[in-house]
Design a protein around this motif. Sequence first.
Motif, PDB file in Angstrom:
ATOM      1  N   LEU A   6       0.854  -1.190   0.000  1.00  0.00           N
ATOM      2  CA  LEU A   6       0.000   0.000   0.000  1.00  0.00           C
ATOM      3  C   LEU A   6       0.884   1.232   0.000  1.00  0.00           C
ATOM      4  O   LEU A   6       1.823   1.322   0.788  1.00  0.00           O
ATOM      5  N   GLU A   7       0.592   2.175  -0.892  1.00  0.00           N
ATOM      6  CA  GLU A   7       1.287   3.461  -0.836  1.00  0.00           C
ATOM      7  C   GLU A   7       0.292   4.544  -0.467  1.00  0.00           C
ATOM      8  O   GLU A   7      -0.758   4.699  -1.105  1.00  0.00           O
ATOM      9  N   LEU A  22      -2.439   2.028  -4.742  1.00  0.00           N
ATOM     10  CA  LEU A  22      -1.895   3.381  -4.708  1.00  0.00           C
ATOM     11  C   LEU A  22      -3.018   4.330  -4.309  1.00  0.00           C
ATOM     12  O   LEU A  22      -4.094   4.322  -4.911  1.00  0.00           O
ATOM     13  N   THR A  23      -2.757   5.151  -3.307  1.00  0.00           N
ATOM     14  CA  THR A  23      -3.792   6.047  -2.804  1.00  0.00           C
ATOM     15  C   THR A  23      -3.287   7.473  -2.718  1.00  0.00           C
ATOM     16  O   THR A  23      -2.093   7.730  -2.575  1.00  0.00           O
ATOM     17  N   LEU A  28       6.809   5.340  -6.889  1.00  0.00           N
ATOM     18  CA  LEU A  28       7.242   4.362  -5.887  1.00  0.00           C
ATOM     19  C   LEU A  28       6.380   3.104  -5.931  1.00  0.00           C
ATOM     20  O   LEU A  28       6.890   1.978  -5.977  1.00  0.00           O
ATOM     21  N   GLY A  29       5.070   3.266  -5.904  1.00  0.00           N
ATOM     22  CA  GLY A  29       4.187   2.112  -5.942  1.00  0.00           C
ATOM     23  C   GLY A  29       4.282   1.349  -7.245  1.00  0.00           C
ATOM     24  O   GLY A  29       4.221   0.116  -7.258  1.00  0.00           O
ATOM     25  N   SER A  47       0.757  -8.176 -11.088  1.00  0.00           N
ATOM     26  CA  SER A  47      -0.494  -7.589 -10.638  1.00  0.00           C
ATOM     27  C   SER A  47      -0.504  -6.090 -10.936  1.00  0.00           C
ATOM     28  O   SER A  47       0.385  -5.353 -10.510  1.00  0.00           O
ATOM     29  N   LYS A  48      -1.505  -5.652 -11.685  1.00  0.00           N
ATOM     30  CA  LYS A  48      -1.614  -4.234 -12.033  1.00  0.00           C
ATOM     31  C   LYS A  48      -2.017  -3.422 -10.811  1.00  0.00           C
ATOM     32  O   LYS A  48      -2.929  -3.811 -10.069  1.00  0.00           O
ATOM     33  N   PRO A  49      -1.370  -2.300 -10.574  1.00  0.00           N
ATOM     34  CA  PRO A  49      -1.715  -1.484  -9.404  1.00  0.00           C
ATOM     35  C   PRO A  49      -3.158  -0.991  -9.460  1.00  0.00           C
ATOM     36  O   PRO A  49      -3.707  -0.727 -10.528  1.00  0.00           O
ATOM     37  N   LYS A  50      -3.741  -0.881  -8.297  1.00  0.00           N
ATOM     38  CA  LYS A  50      -5.103  -0.380  -8.148  1.00  0.00           C
ATOM     39  C   LYS A  50      -5.051   0.994  -7.513  1.00  0.00           C
ATOM     40  O   LYS A  50      -4.297   1.213  -6.552  1.00  0.00           O
TER      41      LYS A  50
END
Length: 327
Positions: A127-128, A150-151, A136-137, A208-211
Motif C-alpha cells: 500500500l502506498e 496506490l492512494t 514508488l508504488g 499484478s496491475k496497481p489499483k
Amino acid sequence: RSRDGETLHYQSVVPGAGADGAAAAEGFFDLANARCVRYTVAVGEREAREGRGGGEGDGETNEASGSSRAGEVELVVEQDQSLHDSCGGIVWESAYALEQYMRLNIGRICASPPVKRKRGLSRCKVLELGAGAGLLGLAMAARGAKATVLTDHPNAMPLLERNVRRNSALFEPRAEPVGKKRKKRGDANADADAETTTTTTTTSKSKSKPKCMPLDWTNDAHVDAVARDGPFEIILATDVVFNETLVTPLLAAIRACGGPNTVAYVCIQERCAAAFNAFRTLASSALGTAREVPREELGFVDEECVLFELKATMDAFADARRELSVE
C-alpha cells in the motif's frame, strides 16, 4: 534528456550517494520541473530475493515493451506542477530515496519479522499512501508485489490514474515463441504451405496491475474501503508529514490498513517543524514500534530525507494474532 527537454531520466540526471551535493540539488530541481520522469527499475529475481542493487542503466529502452537491459524495466510518470492544493503532482526527493532503499533492502524486509514471507515480495500486499505521481508504488508492482494499492487525496487521483494507465503494458502477460512444430515426412494430410509452424505460449507471468483508490486520511469511509483490501504487509509513504493536524489521522490510517505482519516506511523532509516533531513522537502508536533509520543506512544523496521504519508488534495486534491462531 529528451529532444524536447520535457522528459528526464532519473538515473542519468542525479548522481549517486557521495557525489557533489550541489549537482544532486540541480538534478532534483530539473526533475521536479520536467513534464515526465523516466525511472529504471531492477526487477531481476536476484534483486527480488536478496534486495541487491541494479537498475542504474543508461535508460536505452524498447518503447513498445517498456524494457531496457535484462532484468530492468523503465517507468514513465507524468508530473503536474499545477496541483497547488496537493503536493502529489511532483515526484519529490523522498520518493526516490525510499525507492532506492526498497531496491537495496526488499529481500531482507520480506524475509524478516514481522513480514516473514519466504517467497518475498510476490507474497506481499503493498500500500502506498500519498502516492502522488505513483512512481514508488509502480516500482514495487513492477518488481512483482502480490497486489499494490496506490492512494492519494481525491484531487490527485486523475494524475495517478493516468500514470498507471501509461505503464499498464508492464503488467500484461507476453506471448513468446517456445519451439517449432514441423510437418512429418509422408504426411499427405499436412498443409503443403505449413512446412514449419511456430507455436507460442505465454511464458512470462503477468504482474499484478496497481489499483488506485482515493484516500483522505480524515475520511473514515475512504480508510475503511482501503483497509478492506488489506491487511498490507508493506505500507509506504513519502512527503506526507506537512501539517501537524494530519499526523494522527495518517498514523491511524496506517494502523487500520496494517496487521500483525506489517512494516511501514515513511520517508519525509522537515516541511513543518511541528508536524515533523509530532510524527517522530507518535510514530510508534501506529504499529507498535518505530525507529529513525540512520542516514548511513539510508545512504541517499539528499541528506534532508529522513526515513522512519514502523513495525507491527505482538502486543499491538494481539487480538488479530489470536484470531489467526483460532483459524
